[in-house]
Design an enzyme around this catalytic site. Sequence first.
Site, PDB file in Angstrom:
ATOM      1  N   THR A 125      33.910  53.250-106.690  1.00 52.85           N
ATOM      2  CA  THR A 125      34.124  54.579-105.858  1.00 52.85           C
ATOM      3  C   THR A 125      34.282  54.350-104.331  1.00 52.85           C
ATOM      4  O   THR A 125      33.377  53.103-104.276  1.00 52.85           O
ATOM      5  CB  THR A 125      33.104  55.361-106.166  1.00 52.85           C
ATOM      6  OG1 THR A 125      32.943  56.414-105.383  1.00 52.85           O
ATOM      7  CG2 THR A 125      31.731  54.809-106.247  1.00 52.85           C
ATOM      8  N   GLU A 128      29.537  58.661-110.332  1.00 47.78           N
ATOM      9  CA  GLU A 128      28.141  58.045-110.439  1.00 47.78           C
ATOM     10  C   GLU A 128      27.633  58.702-111.696  1.00 47.78           C
ATOM     11  O   GLU A 128      26.723  58.048-112.328  1.00 47.78           O
ATOM     12  CB  GLU A 128      27.062  58.133-109.374  1.00 47.78           C
ATOM     13  CG  GLU A 128      27.398  57.258-108.433  1.00 47.78           C
ATOM     14  CD  GLU A 128      28.589  57.344-107.245  1.00 47.78           C
ATOM     15  OE1 GLU A 128      29.363  58.497-107.479  1.00 47.78           O
ATOM     16  OE2 GLU A 128      28.601  56.939-106.039  1.00 47.78           O
ATOM     17  N   LYS A 151      24.749  69.356 -87.766  1.00 46.05           N
ATOM     18  CA  LYS A 151      23.443  69.422 -87.252  1.00 46.05           C
ATOM     19  C   LYS A 151      23.662  69.995 -85.712  1.00 46.05           C
ATOM     20  O   LYS A 151      23.987  69.169 -84.949  1.00 46.05           O
ATOM     21  CB  LYS A 151      22.826  68.185 -87.160  1.00 46.05           C
ATOM     22  CG  LYS A 151      22.523  67.954 -88.640  1.00 46.05           C
ATOM     23  CD  LYS A 151      21.878  66.550 -88.832  1.00 46.05           C
ATOM     24  CE  LYS A 151      21.608  66.103 -90.290  1.00 46.05           C
ATOM     25  NZ  LYS A 151      21.952  64.772 -90.485  1.00 46.05           N
ATOM     26  N   TRP A 188      21.397  73.564 -89.238  1.00 42.33           N
ATOM     27  CA  TRP A 188      22.442  72.796 -90.155  1.00 42.33           C
ATOM     28  C   TRP A 188      23.428  74.019 -90.504  1.00 42.33           C
ATOM     29  O   TRP A 188      23.332  75.044 -90.919  1.00 42.33           O
ATOM     30  CB  TRP A 188      22.058  72.287 -91.511  1.00 42.33           C
ATOM     31  CG  TRP A 188      21.183  70.986 -91.635  1.00 42.33           C
ATOM     32  CD1 TRP A 188      20.721  70.705 -90.542  1.00 42.33           C
ATOM     33  CD2 TRP A 188      20.871  70.326 -92.639  1.00 42.33           C
ATOM     34  NE1 TRP A 188      20.016  69.526 -90.763  1.00 42.33           N
ATOM     35  CE2 TRP A 188      19.999  69.105 -92.076  1.00 42.33           C
ATOM     36  CE3 TRP A 188      20.706  70.459 -93.948  1.00 42.33           C
ATOM     37  CZ2 TRP A 188      19.523  68.406 -92.567  1.00 42.33           C
ATOM     38  CZ3 TRP A 188      20.317  69.375 -94.696  1.00 42.33           C
ATOM     39  CH2 TRP A 188      19.650  68.235 -94.472  1.00 42.33           C
TER      40      TRP A 188
END
Lengths: 550, 550
Positions: B190, B337, B448, B453
């Site tokens: 990956t 994953e 940010k 956020w």
Amino acid sequence: MANTRILPPTPRAYQSKLLIKEIFNQSLKYEPDREIVYRDLLRLSYKEMNKRVPRLAHLLTTHLQIEQGQTVAFLDYDSHRYLEAYFAVPMVGAVLHMINFRLSPEEILYTINHAEDTVIFCHEDFLPILESLQGRMETVQRVVLLSDSGATPDTPLELSGEYEELLLQQPDTYNFPDFSEDTVATTFYTTGTTGLPKGVYFSHRQLVLHTFGLATSLGAMDNALKIGSNDVYMPITPMFHVHAWGFPYLATFLGMQQVYPGRYEPAMLLKLVLQEKVTVSHCVPTILQMLVNHPQVKTFDLTNWKVVIGGSALPRGLAMAAMDLGIEVITGYGMSETCPVLSLTYLNRKTMRHLTEEEEADLRVKTGRPIQMVDIRLMNEEGQFLPNDGKSTGEIVVRAPWLTQGYYKDEERSLELWKHGYLHTGDIATIAPDGVITITDRKKDVIKSGGEWISSLLLESLISQHPDVQETAVVAVPDQRWQERPLALVVARPGANLTDEELIRHMEQFSDSGRISHYAVPKQFKFVSEIPKTSVGKIDKKRIKKELEV
Amino acid sequence: MANTRILPPTPRAYQSKLLIKEIFNQSLKYEPDREIVYRDLLRLSYKEMNKRVPRLAHLLTTHLQIEQGQTVAFLDYDSHRYLEAYFAVPMVGAVLHMINFRLSPEEILYTINHAEDTVIFCHEDFLPILESLQGRMETVQRVVLLSDSGATPDTPLELSGEYEELLLQQPDTYNFPDFSEDTVATTFYTTGTTGLPKGVYFSHRQLVLHTFGLATSLGAMDNALKIGSNDVYMPITPMFHVHAWGFPYLATFLGMQQVYPGRYEPAMLLKLVLQEKVTVSHCVPTILQMLVNHPQVKTFDLTNWKVVIGGSALPRGLAMAAMDLGIEVITGYGMSETCPVLSLTYLNRKTMRHLTEEEEADLRVKTGRPIQMVDIRLMNEEGQFLPNDGKSTGEIVVRAPWLTQGYYKDEERSLELWKHGYLHTGDIATIAPDGVITITDRKKDVIKSGGEWISSLLLESLISQHPDVQETAVVAVPDQRWQERPLALVVARPGANLTDEELIRHMEQFSDSGRISHYAVPKQFKFVSEIPKTSVGKIDKKRIKKELEV
């Protein structure tokens, strides 16, 4: 095999293990407001059950001081309480012993002592059984009452309180521990034809994998059922019997609505099917027969009801009667030793629309094909595999990830069970090239006549096609000339005037057409009012032979 | 935990293990005449594949002398050959390395050397890649040609023969060995945003359990798909990419017809869907967009096609366009994953009939709910869990039985991945009380701004609702006053006359309605002809930032 690259151990500890708590944890994910219904007495949502199971865990570990590895017994009808025990007992690391209340008190005593039960949760109806065993239960420290009536029972037993009252005193969260997925989760006893009951046992891993096997074979395979999360489930195989075939675990895994009927009273069962819109059940043929024969059955709409039949062969006539009522009926195959499901009717809906009703019934009554992960073979007495040619007859032997490792504390019979590295089912069958299994007999029930094997099941199926036959059971009786000969017990339909000659004539049409050989036609019949059954509703050939003194 | 009662070890050896051969063994049980189709070039039945996989096993172990634990690489388009390798390579105890042919040659070289590939099976189209790496592949001993054209390639590489020709020389039965279910079966790489490609790896046990998870969640759960054995499967996510999301294993497990399309050419894909009656596929939004935008799309009947979208968020507009064509579209969530599937859209068909088309689209584009056995939580940067209240924003962390143990030969990044005992996805999300996950951003892409956020994904979704916007990507750019501010790359629809002012006005309606805060309205736009994408079709924000020099 030393060369394969094995996963490094860290952080294997973080991978979810195959523990029963993982099944339980699904139950809040999808439809937390769905209900668990207990007869007409109680309705609980999954949300509530997710508080009750932790409460039961506290009751077990704190109040009753059950430790990991100890055995907790349940003696109850099918209930929400039993479902809670299916989860809480193994989830604290203890072993759930499901007591078969249809056994004799002496047999029950044997299983309680053999399993080393520490606590017994006992329905008020079954207190007399425990009373009769008082002083002889070697390991039992406490008895907890399961009450439907709310009445204080009049009993000499010292009770440790009542389930609902005790539950309410416990905290509603519990930190369920991690442990090896090979930890034993459940045990129960199977009554063989000879000797004492045998204890089988299943681990967390095995029950999780069996649940996945059921979800895949009943949900994703194109058999007629296509069971899914929107189904409504009700068992009609007792929960003491192989965890009701594993279906309560499946139902919880998918978040289905669940209905527990208590005692099996036909009127109550039919009422619950209608009222709760039950869509999936499982039972032995005897129970289905009872429901199909119910005088009011035609007033119930059963066209959304799917029923898996197991325990013994589904008679073709019964399959057709169920199909006529719109019931989607298929056959499953398995046994106490196998968790239990091994095979299911496989119906390809793309091709089955070309079948006649009779052809479809023929498919539905067969033992089906092995489900995912199950390896079924035929073996002869020398331990050699036989071909799947539809003709070779041998014993069904099996491998799967969910078979009992043996019989508890019984090394000899465990080794016999696993002879030649496969679990021996004791069932005699043929397997067609397409994998469809046809069980021809129990190994012990096959009739050895003149050097040939006659299938008692086939004879039963053919005799029962006579319109005046309500039920029949065929056993082997000794014969000087032929070694053994078939004898048929027959229950005639009320008002019918059935004779030996008529039944011989009926059976001879099958030998004339080549369906059976001439020597297979039974000549001995015995008309009876009832066929003896075992505690789980199967024909009790052991008792029949004993009563016939053969 | 020493006190739990553990299954006795004998005869555990006879219980079927969770090995890939168990998946393969299902494929003949149900519909052995069903076909594996490779474009318009080849059709094979399961029966034939059940001879070809043993042949490939012989080719690997005898002819190529692959030993258990060694790595075998595949560099191919989606093909029947790849499917055969999915089974044969792990089933002999070797590890299958699926090479991402969209990586740069240098990255491919890195993965070949890092995985220690012994043999590479290479499609004729990709020979130039290996030619360019000649002399630098440290462990590769042989290259086997995968040919569609049948032509002898003009190459300086020393080839060990052609796949089909070699296969035909091998015997068609093979005694596949038993070994630990924790044996590594597959590996692939990956590409992160920083540093070298990372190798993830999965064991036999993990792939079998992932297959059971897919079968249960897609087959038995009442999401809209209800995938079953009668479905016809075609991947449109490359087989090098997380085993095409595990679907080829699922399709084989259930015995579905399977279609492998080779290279992804829109016309060929649509043709195969129609011709082979494909009913289930999976792809990234970009591919679905390409098919939905195909000029002839309206001439194809796509109403029997179910598509799982993953890889990146499904834009609402695209979901509605697909729904208009009758495509049953849902969202899946996972990553390299995680094998990959973690969650799926859950649609309760009983309740969704009350939804408007817009409400239904809203459900379909969300990340869904965790599937069976998957435990998804929100975690803050201190390793504390956050509540599923639909408001708290944190990183998605996960446990399941099928997560990579780490990155191959990379202890540091493995520990980082599994920090606090959960696998860290790098995705920022909220989770509603009903379990529905809404990903708001990649951890690294979150903007940010002024101590708050801002979700770049939410801004992209809102900007793309402007009728003149074809595609958009929002990244953070440094800002003296606010630390970071959003900048939007925009591809306008052909012929549209789009301005910054128009887009700001468009976005201000969302801040006026309270959907986003005022400081979240982007003020900087850049009109481009194309959005940079990664090798698997995701928006490449790393490259965007690099090109913007931010």
